[in-house]
Design a protein around this motif. Structure first.
Motif, PDB file in Angstrom:
ATOM      1  N   PHE A 139      36.668 -29.707 -18.631  1.00 45.48           N
ATOM      2  CA  PHE A 139      36.154 -29.144 -17.310  1.00 45.48           C
ATOM      3  C   PHE A 139      37.310 -28.264 -16.441  1.00 45.48           C
ATOM      4  N   GLU A 140      37.211 -27.616 -15.350  1.00 48.57           N
ATOM      5  CA  GLU A 140      38.489 -26.892 -15.299  1.00 48.57           C
ATOM      6  C   GLU A 140      38.095 -26.322 -13.819  1.00 48.57           C
ATOM      7  N   MET A 141      38.561 -25.890 -12.812  1.00 52.44           N
ATOM      8  CA  MET A 141      38.867 -25.628 -11.631  1.00 52.44           C
ATOM      9  C   MET A 141      40.079 -24.730 -10.946  1.00 52.44           C
ATOM     10  N   ARG A 142      39.702 -23.996 -10.551  1.00 55.22           N
ATOM     11  CA  ARG A 142      40.791 -23.496  -9.434  1.00 55.22           C
ATOM     12  C   ARG A 142      41.630 -23.742  -8.920  1.00 55.22           C
ATOM     13  N   HIS A 143      42.737 -24.284  -8.844  1.00 50.88           N
ATOM     14  CA  HIS A 143      43.356 -24.443  -7.917  1.00 50.88           C
ATOM     15  C   HIS A 143      43.343 -23.898  -6.690  1.00 50.88           C
ATOM     16  N   PRO A 144      43.490 -25.173  -5.344  1.00 55.40           N
ATOM     17  CA  PRO A 144      43.434 -24.937  -3.900  1.00 55.40           C
ATOM     18  C   PRO A 144      45.093 -23.805  -3.774  1.00 55.40           C
ATOM     19  N   GLN A 145      45.707 -24.051  -4.179  1.00 56.25           N
ATOM     20  CA  GLN A 145      47.114 -24.247  -3.139  1.00 56.25           C
ATOM     21  C   GLN A 145      47.549 -22.573  -3.764  1.00 56.25           C
ATOM     22  N   ALA A 146      46.200 -21.856  -5.381  1.00 53.29           N
ATOM     23  CA  ALA A 146      46.217 -20.466  -5.406  1.00 53.29           C
ATOM     24  C   ALA A 146      45.612 -19.276  -4.424  1.00 53.29           C
ATOM     25  N   ARG A 147      44.682 -20.280  -3.689  1.00 57.36           N
ATOM     26  CA  ARG A 147      43.901 -19.721  -2.472  1.00 57.36           C
ATOM     27  C   ARG A 147      42.897 -18.149  -3.594  1.00 57.36           C
ATOM     28  N   ALA A 148      42.683 -18.016  -4.396  1.00 58.82           N
ATOM     29  CA  ALA A 148      41.572 -17.285  -5.146  1.00 58.82           C
ATOM     30  C   ALA A 148      41.099 -16.589  -4.521  1.00 58.82           C
ATOM     31  N   TRP A 149      40.296 -17.448  -3.553  1.00 60.70           N
ATOM     32  CA  TRP A 149      39.413 -15.876  -3.156  1.00 60.70           C
ATOM     33  C   TRP A 149      39.528 -15.246  -2.031  1.00 60.70           C
ATOM     34  N   GLU A 150      41.491 -15.459  -1.471  1.00 60.95           N
ATOM     35  CA  GLU A 150      42.444 -14.141  -0.738  1.00 60.95           C
ATOM     36  C   GLU A 150      41.931 -12.598  -1.494  1.00 60.95           C
ATOM     37  N   ASP A 151      41.589 -13.162  -2.584  1.00 59.89           N
ATOM     38  CA  ASP A 151      41.602 -11.566  -4.188  1.00 59.89           C
ATOM     39  C   ASP A 151      40.133 -11.273  -3.824  1.00 59.89           C
ATOM     40  N   TRP A 152      39.074 -11.591  -3.373  1.00 57.19           N
ATOM     41  CA  TRP A 152      37.484 -11.966  -3.374  1.00 57.19           C
ATOM     42  C   TRP A 152      37.472 -10.734  -2.249  1.00 57.19           C
ATOM     43  N   ASN A 153      36.774  -9.565  -2.425  1.00 55.11           N
ATOM     44  CA  ASN A 153      36.830  -8.617  -1.564  1.00 55.11           C
ATOM     45  C   ASN A 153      36.468  -7.507  -2.045  1.00 55.11           C
ATOM     46  N   PRO A 154      36.008  -6.127  -2.120  1.00 58.02           N
ATOM     47  CA  PRO A 154      35.078  -5.007  -2.810  1.00 58.02           C
ATOM     48  C   PRO A 154      36.895  -3.960  -3.396  1.00 58.02           C
TER      49      PRO A 154
END
Length: 248
Positions: A139-154
């Motif tokens: 399995f895989e996870m997004r690494h928290p250090q990459a902070r992917a959620w900061e790019d989740w926007n309209p």
């Protein structure tokens, strides 16, 4: 407008396949899992969604037992277009197989949907029990250090034409970050901006140390750990934590 009528669960499942086609030639992540699946005699895909990975494995001639597990009824309805694979509507924690599989997988960051400690422990225990001795869990996870959620926007919206010919706009937007849990919405809108559907999801971003503690407690050893899909190590800039764990 009634969102349920305007854009049904079945519509959402079909759109998922358009937005996330399984294609090993285009996506190194898909190639990574395809190789593991084709080398395993029996496979349990946890969080299988619409079943694309197992569909392709059977098309490529996989001769063994293939089972897809998911709680999403609409996604499984699409998966069941192939009747030569077993499809089970259930959560990971509720799985009841015993030493039945050589390989278990959770692709497309599905592991991060296990948000609470209780969900993680119960799900890992069930996967561990479902595997034969020495069986592997990939399995895989997004690494928290990459902070992917900061790019989740309209501003990162995707425009796509669905199977019915409708032009749709799809985007994600982060609502909250509480500890290592990120809650966000996924919005599907018509071309004129009319919102058809909003789905809310929470994901957990575990670091390596805590992830491994959960795995060890569940009876797994860490066989391999990668930070890139071509087998590179986890580094200070990795965007992924890719794990192959083995049942002890």
């Amino acid at each position: 407008m009634d969102a349920a009528v305007a854009f049904s669960d079945a519509d959402a499942a079909a759109l998922y396949d358009l937005l996330n086609p399984w294609d090993a030639k285009r996506f190194p992540s898909d190639a990574f899992y395809d190789e593991l699946v084709m080398a395993a005699g029996s496979v349990l895909d946890v969080g299988c969604g619409t079943g694309a990975m197992l569909h392709l494995a059977r098309e490529r001639g996989h001769p063994g037992r293939l089972v897809g597990l998911d709680p999403d009824r609409a996604a499984l309805a699409r998966a069941r277009r192939r009747a030569d694979i077993e499809w089970v509507e259930s959560t990971a924690a509720a799985a009841r197989w015993n030493a039945a599989f050589d390989l278990a997988t959770m692709t497309s960051h599905a592991f991060q949907c296990l948000v609470t400690d209780a969900e993680l422990r119960a799900s890992l225990a069930a996967v561990h029990t479902a595997l034969r001795n020495g069986g592997r869990f990939a399995f895989e996870m997004r690494h928290p250090q990459a902070r992917a959620w900061e790019d989740w926007n309209p501003s990162k919206a995707t425009d796509i034409v669905d199977a019915g010919g409708r032009t749709l706009r799809v985007w994600h937007e982060t609502e909250s970050v509480t500890g290592d849990v990120v809650t966000f919405t996924g919005t599907t809108a018509a071309a004129d901006g009319t919102v058809l559907r909003v789905d809310r999801t929470s994901l957990r971003f575990l670091d390596v140390a805590l992830l491994d503690a959960f795995l060890v407690d569940a009876g797994f050893g860490i066989e391999a750990r990668y930070g890139t899909w071509d087998g590179g190590p986890v580094t200070g800039t990795s965007q992924e934590i890719i794990t192959i764990a083995r049942r002890r």
